[in-house]
Design a protein around this motif. Structure first.
Motif, PDB file in Angstrom:
ATOM      1  N   THR A 101      18.479  23.281 -29.775  1.00  0.00           N
ATOM      2  CA  THR A 101      19.787  23.241 -29.111  1.00  0.00           C
ATOM      3  C   THR A 101      20.893  22.879 -30.090  1.00  0.00           C
ATOM      4  N   SER A 102      20.642  21.892 -30.948  1.00  0.00           N
ATOM      5  CA  SER A 102      21.681  21.485 -31.902  1.00  0.00           C
ATOM      6  C   SER A 102      21.932  22.583 -32.932  1.00  0.00           C
ATOM      7  N   GLN A 103      20.895  23.260 -33.367  1.00  0.00           N
ATOM      8  CA  GLN A 103      21.075  24.363 -34.317  1.00  0.00           C
ATOM      9  C   GLN A 103      21.838  25.513 -33.664  1.00  0.00           C
ATOM     10  N   TRP A 104      21.487  25.807 -32.422  1.00  0.00           N
ATOM     11  CA  TRP A 104      22.181  26.875 -31.701  1.00  0.00           C
ATOM     12  C   TRP A 104      23.671  26.551 -31.562  1.00  0.00           C
ATOM     13  N   SER A 105      23.976  25.302 -31.201  1.00  0.00           N
ATOM     14  CA  SER A 105      25.371  24.882 -31.051  1.00  0.00           C
ATOM     15  C   SER A 105      26.131  24.954 -32.367  1.00  0.00           C
ATOM     16  N   ALA A 106      25.404  24.797 -33.495  1.00  0.00           N
ATOM     17  CA  ALA A 106      26.039  24.857 -34.813  1.00  0.00           C
ATOM     18  C   ALA A 106      26.207  26.295 -35.302  1.00  0.00           C
ATOM     19  N   GLY A 107      25.765  27.261 -34.509  1.00  0.00           N
ATOM     20  CA  GLY A 107      25.962  28.660 -34.888  1.00  0.00           C
ATOM     21  C   GLY A 107      24.699  29.419 -35.229  1.00  0.00           C
ATOM     22  N   ALA A 108      23.543  28.741 -35.246  1.00  0.00           N
ATOM     23  CA  ALA A 108      22.292  29.428 -35.588  1.00  0.00           C
ATOM     24  C   ALA A 108      21.969  30.499 -34.550  1.00  0.00           C
ATOM     25  N   ARG A 109      21.611  31.694 -35.012  1.00  0.00           N
ATOM     26  CA  ARG A 109      21.276  32.804 -34.117  1.00  0.00           C
ATOM     27  C   ARG A 109      20.000  33.509 -34.592  1.00  0.00           C
ATOM     28  N   TRP A 110      19.105  32.803 -35.251  1.00  0.00           N
ATOM     29  CA  TRP A 110      17.894  33.427 -35.774  1.00  0.00           C
ATOM     30  C   TRP A 110      16.744  33.293 -34.781  1.00  0.00           C
ATOM     31  N   PHE A 111      15.732  34.101 -34.996  1.00  0.00           N
ATOM     32  CA  PHE A 111      14.459  33.912 -34.316  1.00  0.00           C
ATOM     33  C   PHE A 111      13.352  34.198 -35.320  1.00  0.00           C
ATOM     34  N   ARG A 112      12.244  33.556 -35.115  1.00  0.00           N
ATOM     35  CA  ARG A 112      11.138  33.590 -36.073  1.00  0.00           C
ATOM     36  C   ARG A 112       9.911  34.227 -35.427  1.00  0.00           C
ATOM     37  N   CYS A 113       9.307  35.211 -36.092  1.00  0.00           N
ATOM     38  CA  CYS A 113       8.090  35.862 -35.619  1.00  0.00           C
ATOM     39  C   CYS A 113       6.906  35.369 -36.454  1.00  0.00           C
ATOM     40  N   ASP A 114       5.921  34.793 -35.807  1.00  0.00           N
ATOM     41  CA  ASP A 114       4.719  34.308 -36.480  1.00  0.00           C
ATOM     42  C   ASP A 114       3.504  35.125 -36.049  1.00  0.00           C
ATOM     43  N   ALA A 115       2.653  35.481 -36.991  1.00  0.00           N
ATOM     44  CA  ALA A 115       1.378  36.127 -36.674  1.00  0.00           C
ATOM     45  C   ALA A 115       0.352  35.054 -36.356  1.00  0.00           C
ATOM     46  N   LYS A 116      -0.515  35.356 -35.397  1.00  0.00           N
ATOM     47  CA  LYS A 116      -1.600  34.445 -35.041  1.00  0.00           C
ATOM     48  C   LYS A 116      -2.833  35.281 -34.725  1.00  0.00           C
ATOM     49  N   ALA A 117      -3.996  34.644 -34.700  1.00  0.00           N
ATOM     50  CA  ALA A 117      -5.244  35.264 -34.257  1.00  0.00           C
ATOM     51  C   ALA A 117      -5.792  34.374 -33.153  1.00  0.00           C
ATOM     52  N   GLU A 118      -5.907  34.935 -31.959  1.00  0.00           N
ATOM     53  CA  GLU A 118      -6.288  34.132 -30.800  1.00  0.00           C
ATOM     54  C   GLU A 118      -7.538  34.692 -30.138  1.00  0.00           C
ATOM     55  N   THR A 119      -8.432  33.826 -29.756  1.00  0.00           N
ATOM     56  CA  THR A 119      -9.596  34.222 -28.975  1.00  0.00           C
ATOM     57  C   THR A 119     -10.066  33.018 -28.165  1.00  0.00           C
ATOM     58  N   GLY A 120     -10.393  33.276 -26.903  1.00  0.00           N
ATOM     59  CA  GLY A 120     -10.858  32.200 -26.035  1.00  0.00           C
ATOM     60  C   GLY A 120      -9.837  31.107 -25.810  1.00  0.00           C
TER      61      GLY A 120
END
Length: 264
Positions: A140-159
């Motif tokens: 929230t504080s980063q967004w209010s300061a002007g941040a508009r990024w988003f981060r995509c992370d790869a994962k491997a999921e099972t069960g």
């Protein structure tokens, strides 16, 4: 692949930030009397918003639990990619500067489009694997300061658990999908448990095709009938087929995946 959904960030924080700017702007006490007395004009320059304020770097690795991976934001410190880790940032995108909330539609489009390349896989290889993506947005504080990024992370999921990823930076795979990340089905006792192919299994992923249908979600019977298309990938042998759930169908997912009976 798993399609992810995240909440829309509430606009109250952005509105509050905007209100604060308006209130502080109105409190500036300037007038003609200041100039007549020879005082310098008041000019308090506002800092230029930085859309990448606090943004992570591509190839950063993190060790987190499945539960932590479901949060909207992540402040964990990165770890060495040659140490144990469960996610790796493969893409950082930005929303428009004037965006008042995150846009899951843009996130889904961009994170999906860059995942195969980030892993070092072809699109078909990606579908054969348990790799998928998660995303995080600014605090929230980063967004209010002007941040508009988003981060995509790869994962491997099972069960319902995250697997450790191969060591190294992106792309993390250079020779296809190893069995430890390949999709299989363990149907002992008719459980239909999805596992990786380094574990005991009865069916191994063999291919996929696009289901037919309009906007309305097809019935189970209709999906089962279309599932006969799996014979193309199983040499007319026994198969296991999966199809999209209704939320995925509504978001445009038409993928039916075929698994071939194997000795395992």
């Amino acid at each position: 692949m798993t399609v992810h959904h995240r909440h829309l960030r509430t606009t109250m924080a952005a509105l509050a930030a905007g209100l604060l700017v308006l209130v502080s702007g109105c409190s500036e006490e300037t007038g003609a009397g200041d100039a007549a007395m020879g005082a310098p004009a008041s000019s308090t320059a506002s800092p230029t918003p930085d859309p990448l304020a606090g943004a992570p770097t591509v190839d950063a690795c993190y060790k987190m639990t499945y539960a932590r991976s479901q949060a909207a934001t992540n402040g964990s410190a990165p770890v060495n990619c040659y140490d144990d880790h469960t996610t790796i940032t493969y893409y950082v995108g930005t929303f428009p500067d004037d965006a008042a909330a995150s846009d899951p539609v843009q996130v889904r489009k961009d994170c999906t489009a860059h995942l195969a390349e980030g892993l070092g896989l072809s699109k078909k290889e990606l579908r054969s694997s348990v790799f998928s993506w998660i995303w995080f947005e600014p605090t929230t504080s980063q967004w209010s300061a002007g941040a508009r990024w988003f981060r995509c992370d790869a994962k491997a999921e099972t069960g319902g658990r995250l697997k450790l990823l191969p060591a190294g930076s992106s792309p993390i795979l250079t020779d296809g999908v190893p069995d430890a990340y390949f999709r299989c089905v363990d149907n002992r006792n008719d459980q239909g448990r999805y596992v990786t192919c380094d574990q005991k299994h009865d069916y191994r992923w063999a291919g996929y095709f696009q289901a037919r249908g309009g906007a309305s979600y097809p019935s189970r019977k209709a999906f089962e009938k279309q599932g006969k298309g799996c014979y193309e990938f199983t040499d007319n042998g026994a198969y296991w087929v999966t199809w999209p759930l209704e939320p995925g169908w509504d978001n445009g997912d038409r993928e039916m995946n075929c698994y071939k009976l194997t000795a395992g």
